[in-house]
Design an enzyme around this catalytic site. Structure first.
Site, short mmCIF file in Angstrom:
data_model
loop_
_atom_site.label_atom_id
_atom_site.label_comp_id
_atom_site.label_asym_id
_atom_site.label_seq_id
_atom_site.Cartn_x
_atom_site.Cartn_y
_atom_site.Cartn_z
N GLU A 86 39.42 -27.43 19.75
CA GLU A 86 39.38 -27.77 18.33
C GLU A 86 40.59 -27.22 17.56
O GLU A 86 40.44 -26.50 16.59
CB GLU A 86 38.07 -27.26 17.72
CG GLU A 86 36.86 -27.93 18.33
CD GLU A 86 35.54 -27.42 17.76
OE1 GLU A 86 34.64 -28.25 17.59
OE2 GLU A 86 35.41 -26.21 17.52
N ASP A 135 37.72 -15.61 16.24
CA ASP A 135 37.51 -16.96 15.70
C ASP A 135 37.92 -16.97 14.23
O ASP A 135 38.39 -15.95 13.71
CB ASP A 135 36.05 -17.40 15.89
CG ASP A 135 35.96 -18.90 16.18
OD1 ASP A 135 36.48 -19.68 15.36
OD2 ASP A 135 35.39 -19.28 17.22
N HIS A 182 41.18 -22.08 15.77
CA HIS A 182 40.15 -21.09 15.44
C HIS A 182 40.80 -19.73 15.19
O HIS A 182 40.33 -18.70 15.69
CB HIS A 182 39.10 -21.00 16.55
CG HIS A 182 38.17 -22.18 16.57
ND1 HIS A 182 37.26 -22.43 15.56
CD2 HIS A 182 38.02 -23.20 17.46
CE1 HIS A 182 36.58 -23.54 15.83
NE2 HIS A 182 37.02 -24.03 16.98
C1 ACM Z 1 33.16 -25.27 21.27
O1 ACM Z 1 31.93 -25.44 21.17
N1 ACM Z 1 33.96 -25.51 20.25
C2 ACM Z 1 33.76 -24.84 22.51
#
Ligand code: ACM
Length: 636
Positions: free
Chosen positions: A343, A193, A264
């Protein structure tokens, strides 16, 4: 018995789970069917353990270690039953007729027979252990019964984020022990991440030499002022990851690794800036942090959030990601590889001349289609290695990759859309309580969390199969998962507090038929015994508030406060004068009558203290007989 298994057995302290009144015999998750018969099986020193199963040697060891713990003696093991000898028989005969992961238990006055193979036999043994009461005079009395059991869903998962904070291998193993005990068969390991890359990749060593450390986190700084500068670092070597895979497999838990792309990605980009659309741009650093403006170049992110600097969809990126995935696939034998997909802001792709030219060349009409192109390119590589991808529900945007499974987290909509397109789905909607980083009660005593409200009852109430789906579409819902994101969870102890008892509620919605759900029986009969077991094991579980206490204001003049302890052996203390309850407050022993004069109010405040000394948060109930509600009577 191997060492790993003996460690697992070491933590299997008994639950004195059986109560005659409990139709589920203390078993979590509730079995498909339990039929009681007359009489009991009396387990004592003369009982013999016979393992005739094809693959149940470890399950037999597990059972015998449990009996040693529970009864103080080991059962003699034998291959051949003697007529009229009391025995526990593990067998695979008949298991071919059982559903996947299914088992049966038949208890007669003379024999306990557990039928199953592989995971099924293991689960049968676990259920048998859970239904055994404490010994009395060196004897354990097991009621005559027939249990038939198998899971509702094939995928029963728990995700742990080890990126925002690193968790040691010992904790990962402990976590897997608990998953296995509750028949949760998938450990989703969120390994990469913005705040850390936590898996050794031999071809790209900087992913961990650079990408596994950040100099600060927001721990201690939310809300209010505090220390941003807590460093976080750590990663798992490939040997350690293989050790986890093996450890989990011995407990019938599959480990699914997650390698986040295309978003991420800050940690990977900090290690290899050429993975960015703009390798020379500094990493965005929030101007609210003490180091705002002070750092240059690409950074592993120190704060939480969603960041624009995502992977550039170049040949170089795909080559690197494919090489990374090849190493990941060699470590993890799981059918699924999770590739993230959530995201991923499109800002940099919009600004990047390279991305815009690529979109034109490939005929992609917008950046969502570019995201779909990215995911499909990765999917082709993963499929060519014989594996399948799972992605968060954003992978629907711009068109689903042909063989992808969708993990629905932004509510159920993504899961519904995917099932309607005949794609497999795992349900994990944060809005339905499946985000176990959210807080567990409204008490001001709750520790800092990211927000949200997810008491275990909310998970328990959730049915992963949306009613809007047709019967045909419903079969695409493969399972359900709880997620624990760890920006606010720094230690194993806090992770345990978030996990329990919520994972037990997850276990029941993932395994038990919907018509077997019974919140009252779960909360009042079984959970108190299982929490007492966790209490003995020194697990830092969240102590529930007293059963029967309203967290909403009650109106009237005469009240009877009727409470039950949520953990077997725990004590409830209460105050009515607004003071903070402790063991110096009133000990609750039987229903309490409270009269509130007209125009006045009282504040009932309670705390639960478990046998280990572990405490619940304070729970408040306003008892109001027509007084204005705004003035609080609380003394902190
Ligand atoms: C997430 O909670 N961004 C998968």
């Amino acid at each position: 018995m191997n060492k790993a298994l003996s460690i697992f057995i070491g933590v299997l302290i008994s639950t004195s789970a059986f109560a005659q009144s409990d139709p589920n015999l203390g078993i979590i998750p509730a079995p498909v069917s339990i039929t009681r018969a007359n009489g009991n099986f009396i387990l004592d020193k003369s009982t013999v353990l016979i393992n005739q199963s094809i693959d149940g040697a470890k399950s037999a060891d597990l059972l015998n270690a449990f009996i040693v713990n529970k009864a103080g003696f080991a059962l003699r093991e034998s291959k051949v039953p003697q007529p009229s000898q009391k025995s526990i028989l593990l067998t695979s005969t008949g298991s071919d007729k059982l559903p996947a992961e299914g088992y049966t238990i038949k208890v007669t006055t003379n024999q306990i027979t557990i039928v199953g193979k592989g995971a099924g036999l293991f689960y049968g043994v676990e259920s048998a252990m859970q239904m055994m009461p404490d010994k009395i005079a060196d004897k354990i009395t097991v009621p005559a019964v027939t249990i038939e059991d198998y899971p509702r869903f094939s995928y029963r998962g728990a995700m742990l984020d080890v990126c925002r904070h690193y968790f040691p291998l010992s904790f990962i193993k402990k976590y897997i022990d608990h998953l296995a005990y509750y028949k949760i068969n998938t450990f989703h390991w969120h390994l990469t991440d913005d705040q850390g890359w936590r898996l050794e990749i031999k071809k790209y060593p900087k992913l961990t030499t650079v990408g596994s450390s950040r100099n600060g986190s927001i721990i201690g700084n939310y809300p209010g002022n505090g220390n941003y500068l807590t460093p976080v670092k750590g990663f798992y070597t490939q040997d350690e990851a293989k050790e986890i895979v093996k450890y989990a497999a011995e407990r019938f838990v599959t480990v699914i690794p997650e390698i986040e792309l295309p978003g991420h990605a800050s940690a990977a980009i900090a290690a290899y800036p050429e993975l960015s659309c703009f390798p020379d741009r500094d990493t965005f650093v929030s101007d609210k942090t003490p180091w705002a403006g002070s750092r240059k170049g690409k950074q592993v992110q120190q704060t939480w959030g969603v960041f624009d600097d995502i992977f550039v969809p170049s040949e170089n990126t795909f080559t690197m990601l494919n090489n990374i995935l090849d190493e990941v696939i060699a470590i993890f034998p799981s059918k699924y590889i999770h590739i993230g997909g959530d995201e991923a802001p499109k800002t940099y792709w919009k600004e990047s001349p390279f991305c815009q030219a690529l979109m034109k060349e490939k005929g992609l009409k917008d950046e969502h289609e570019l995201q779909s192109y990215f995911i499909q390119t990765i999917e082709k590589h993963v499929n060519a290695k014989g594996r399948s991808i799972i992605g968060w529900d954003e992978i629907l945007e711009g068109g689903l990759a042909p063989n992808a499974t969708v993990m629905s987290w932004r509510g159920e909509a993504g899961g519904i859309a995917a099932a309607q397109q005949n794609h497999d789905v795992i349900m994990t909607p944060g809005s339905m309580g499946l985000y176990i980083d959210h807080k567990q009660s409204n008490s001001p005593d709750e520790p800092v969390t990211i927000g949200g409200f997810a008491p275990y009852q909310k998970i328990y109430a959730y049915d992963p199969i949306p009613k809007v789906l047709t019967a045909d579409q419903r079969k695409y819902i493969k399972g359900v998962q709880a997620n624990m994101w760890t920006e606010y969870i720094k230690t194993p102890e806090k992770a345990e507090n978030h996990a329990f008892p919520r994972l037990l509620a997850l276990s029941e919605i993932a395994w038990s038929p919907v018509e077997r759900k019974d919140l009252k029986n779960f909360s009042e009969e079984r959970l108190p015994k299982h929490l007492a077991r966790l209490d003995q094991m020194n697990i830092n579980y969240w102590v529930p508030t007293p059963i029967g206490q309203s967290d909403k204001a009650l109106s009237g003049g005469d009240f009877t406060i009727d409470l039950k302890a949520p953990v077997k052996g725990s004590k409830i203390y209460y105050s009515l004068d607004g003071s903070r309850p402790s063991e110096n407050a009133f000990l609750y022993t039987s229903p309490v009558k409270v009269t509130v004069p007209q125009g006045e109010k009282r504040l009932l405040r309670t705390i639960v203290i478990a046998p280990s000394g572990k405490r619940s948060v304070t729970t408040e109930t306003l008892l109001n007989n027509g007084a204005p509600e705004d003035k609080t009577t609380t003394k902190k």
